[in-house]
Design an enzyme around this catalytic site. Structure first.
Site, PDB file in Angstrom:
ATOM      1  N   HIS A 124     -14.405 -36.619  13.330  1.00  0.00           N
ATOM      2  CA  HIS A 124     -15.531 -37.440  12.876  1.00  0.00           C
ATOM      3  C   HIS A 124     -16.420 -36.648  11.915  1.00  0.00           C
ATOM      4  O   HIS A 124     -16.571 -35.436  12.055  1.00  0.00           O
ATOM      5  CB  HIS A 124     -16.367 -37.888  14.082  1.00  0.00           C
ATOM      6  CG  HIS A 124     -15.594 -38.644  15.117  1.00  0.00           C
ATOM      7  ND1 HIS A 124     -15.060 -38.039  16.235  1.00  0.00           N
ATOM      8  CD2 HIS A 124     -15.249 -39.960  15.176  1.00  0.00           C
ATOM      9  CE1 HIS A 124     -14.419 -38.962  16.967  1.00  0.00           C
ATOM     10  NE2 HIS A 124     -14.520 -40.123  16.353  1.00  0.00           N
TER      11      HIS A 124
ATOM     12  N   ASP B  41     -10.412 -33.517  18.406  1.00  0.00           N
ATOM     13  CA  ASP B  41     -10.029 -34.928  18.308  1.00  0.00           C
ATOM     14  C   ASP B  41      -9.275 -35.235  17.018  1.00  0.00           C
ATOM     15  O   ASP B  41      -8.870 -36.372  16.792  1.00  0.00           O
ATOM     16  CB  ASP B  41     -11.248 -35.858  18.472  1.00  0.00           C
ATOM     17  CG  ASP B  41     -12.477 -35.386  17.735  1.00  0.00           C
ATOM     18  OD1 ASP B  41     -12.365 -34.437  16.932  1.00  0.00           O
ATOM     19  OD2 ASP B  41     -13.559 -35.971  17.957  1.00  0.00           O
TER      20      ASP B  41
ATOM     21  N   HIS C  70     -23.465 -35.266  15.924  1.00  0.00           N
ATOM     22  CA  HIS C  70     -23.971 -36.595  15.546  1.00  0.00           C
ATOM     23  C   HIS C  70     -25.469 -36.774  15.839  1.00  0.00           C
ATOM     24  O   HIS C  70     -26.086 -37.685  15.280  1.00  0.00           O
ATOM     25  CB  HIS C  70     -23.200 -37.694  16.277  1.00  0.00           C
ATOM     26  CG  HIS C  70     -21.747 -37.751  15.928  1.00  0.00           C
ATOM     27  ND1 HIS C  70     -21.295 -37.850  14.628  1.00  0.00           N
ATOM     28  CD2 HIS C  70     -20.635 -37.698  16.709  1.00  0.00           C
ATOM     29  CE1 HIS C  70     -19.967 -37.868  14.628  1.00  0.00           C
ATOM     30  NE2 HIS C  70     -19.540 -37.771  15.874  1.00  0.00           N
TER      31      HIS C  70
ATOM     32  N   ASP D 259     -13.853 -31.347  13.206  1.00  0.00           N
ATOM     33  CA  ASP D 259     -13.803 -32.492  14.130  1.00  0.00           C
ATOM     34  C   ASP D 259     -13.332 -33.710  13.321  1.00  0.00           C
ATOM     35  O   ASP D 259     -13.598 -33.802  12.125  1.00  0.00           O
ATOM     36  CB  ASP D 259     -15.221 -32.714  14.676  1.00  0.00           C
ATOM     37  CG  ASP D 259     -15.316 -33.726  15.798  1.00  0.00           C
ATOM     38  OD1 ASP D 259     -15.527 -33.301  16.944  1.00  0.00           O
ATOM     39  OD2 ASP D 259     -15.220 -34.945  15.511  1.00  0.00           O
TER      40      ASP D 259
HETATM   41 ZN   LIG Z   1     -15.342 -36.137  17.050  1.00  0.00          ZN
END
Ligand SMILES: [Zn+2]
Length: 315
Positions: free
Chosen positions: A166, A252, A127, A164
């Site tokens: 996200h 996750d 990120h 992931d």
């Molecule tokens: Zn994540």
């Protein structure tokens, strides 16, 4: 005999974690390492020590302003590095520099022919942007590796793959217009989850159109949906024949993660690792780096990442 797989674990990497009950805690590396030893995987890899990135290395991807800001905030030791997700703590600069430095050490040793693959559980900070921290990510080790491949090793065509839960927005938007960065990311639909980006129509900009693949899964999706999406990822990657492959294997996306809503099992991550390994052997001289990324249930991350590591040691 040359060991094929480097595993980066150590105290300075373990220090990358946030205080006061933050989900990205400092016990994540330990949970993975305990399970690694229980399965005897530590004997099948070369355990490599972390190293701290230099300022010059950080600046290959990040702005001077961002690096200085993190350094200052680390000395003060409180407050936030972003809008409220990523707290500063004393030594956060060194811990984040260890994540990036270890990634570069893995890259160096692969390019020097000392190993074929590397796994770094505390890494994959997808990120962070060139000019800012975001979503628990201080420095973007992935971006530094990609820019180092270009500037130091003359390898432009790199595949970045992200499972992931996200979206890997810090990588995606940094290379959105870059036709040589081949991008594939399976994540939970951004309408339901941070960072709210990575929709199917986002395929790259300008000359890079078509080099990026974003696949969203609805909340509740499991292995069946993942395996179908993964076939599309492989097809996309094969078309571009990347010379180096990076996988962000965030845990996750497994069922029960406290921050997200997918229901994958560890089989998804193991399958991703073994098929990417085959692809790396085909197009990239076997060169593959895997980073742990997110994952906030300790049992899940230990299961998913040891599954990945086990596959990396099989070939
Ligand atoms: Zn994540």
């Amino acid at each position: 005999m040359k060991s094929e797989v480097l595993l980066f674990v150590g105290e300075t990497l373990g220090n990358y974690g946030f205080p006061d009950g933050h989900p990205f805690s400092i016990d994540r590396q330990g949970a993975f390492w305990n399970e690694t030893r229980k399965q005897g995987l530590d004997r099948k890899v070369t355990v490599a020590a972390p190293r701290i990135a230099t300022r010059e290395e950080l600046l290959r991807f990040h702005s001077e302003r961002h690096v200085t800001r993190v350094e200052t905030r680390s000395r003060i030791g409180n407050g936030y590095l972003d809008q409220g997700d990523t707290p500063a703590f004393p030594g956060v600069f060194e811990a984040a520099s260890a994540v990036t430095g270890s990634a570069l050490e893995g890259l160096h040793r692969i390019m020097a022919g000392e190993a074929l693959r590397a796994f770094q559980p505390i890494g994959g900070m997808h990120h962070a942007r060139r000019d800012q921290a975001a979503g628990f990510c201080v420095f973007n080790d992935l971006g530094v590796v990609i820019d180092t491949l270009r500037s130091q090793y003359g390898i432009a065509r790199v595949a970045y793959v992200d499972i992931d839960v996200h979206h890997g927005d810090g990588v995606f938007y940094s290379y959105e217009s870059d036709p040589e960065l081949i991008f594939a990311d399976i994540h939970e639909d951004g309408r339901f989850l941070y960072p709210g980006t990575g929709f199917a129509h986002e395929t790259g900009a300008g000359a890079a159109r078509g080099t990026k693949l974003n696949i969203t899964l609805p909340p509740g999706a499991g292995d069946k949906e993942f395996f179908a999406a993964w076939e599309r990822v492989l097809e996309h990657l094969r078309r571009f024949r990347p010379r180096f492959i990076i996988l962000q294997a965030g845990a996750d996306s497994l069922a029960g993660d406290p921050l997200a809503h997918l229901n994958l099992s560890r089989a998804a991550h193991a399958h991703a690792a073994s098929t990417l390994l085959a692809l790396a052997n085909d197009t990239a001289k076997g060169r593959l780096m895997v980073f742990g990324g997110g994952g906030y249930d300790l049992g899940n991350l230990a299961a998913a990442w040891t599954g990945v590591l086990s596959r990396l040691t099989e070939d």
